[in-house]
Design a protein around this motif. Structure first.
Motif, PDB file in Angstrom:
ATOM      1  N   ASN A 272      28.881  17.496 -36.795  1.00  0.00           N
ATOM      2  CA  ASN A 272      29.243  16.173 -36.299  1.00  0.00           C
ATOM      3  C   ASN A 272      30.656  15.746 -36.641  1.00  0.00           C
ATOM      4  OD1 ASN A 272      28.896  15.618 -38.974  1.00  0.00           O
ATOM      5  ND2 ASN A 272      27.139  14.282 -38.708  1.00  0.00           N
ATOM      6  N   GLU A 273      31.272  16.336 -37.652  1.00  0.00           N
ATOM      7  CA  GLU A 273      32.654  15.968 -37.985  1.00  0.00           C
ATOM      8  C   GLU A 273      33.642  16.463 -36.922  1.00  0.00           C
ATOM      9  OE1 GLU A 273      31.731  19.848 -40.055  1.00  0.00           O
ATOM     10  OE2 GLU A 273      30.732  17.918 -39.905  1.00  0.00           O
ATOM     11  N   HIS A 274      33.192  17.391 -36.066  1.00  0.00           N
ATOM     12  CA  HIS A 274      34.062  17.937 -35.028  1.00  0.00           C
ATOM     13  C   HIS A 274      33.820  17.324 -33.653  1.00  0.00           C
ATOM     14  CE1 HIS A 274      35.436  20.910 -37.868  1.00  0.00           C
ATOM     15  NE2 HIS A 274      34.175  21.238 -38.125  1.00  0.00           N
TER      16      HIS A 274
END
Length: 68
Positions: free
Chosen positions: A9-11
């Motif tokens: 999810n950080e990407h």
């Protein structure tokens, strides 16, 4: 794609959600019910139906990736 979206999810930008056919099926079923109601003589209006529309909690959790 959806699984990658959840795992990494950080990407990914979560303003855009990646859904699958389960969500689509649920949504299209709700849409068909609402469409039938709108076209029925004496039925509720679209504005009223949308005001009354509530997602089930399990669908919301599914979209957020908390439920498989």
């Amino acid at each position: 794609m959806r699984e990658r979206h959840i795992r990494f999810n950080e990407h990914y930008d979560f303003t855009d959600r990646i859904m699958d056919l389960n969500f689509y099926g649920y949504f299209i079923d709700k849409f068909k019910i609402m469409s039938k109601e709108i076209t029925t003589i004496g039925g509720r209006t679209l504005k009223r139906l949308l005001a009354e529309f509530v997602w089930q909690d399990d669908v919301v959790d599914y979209v957020r990736g908390k439920r498989p």
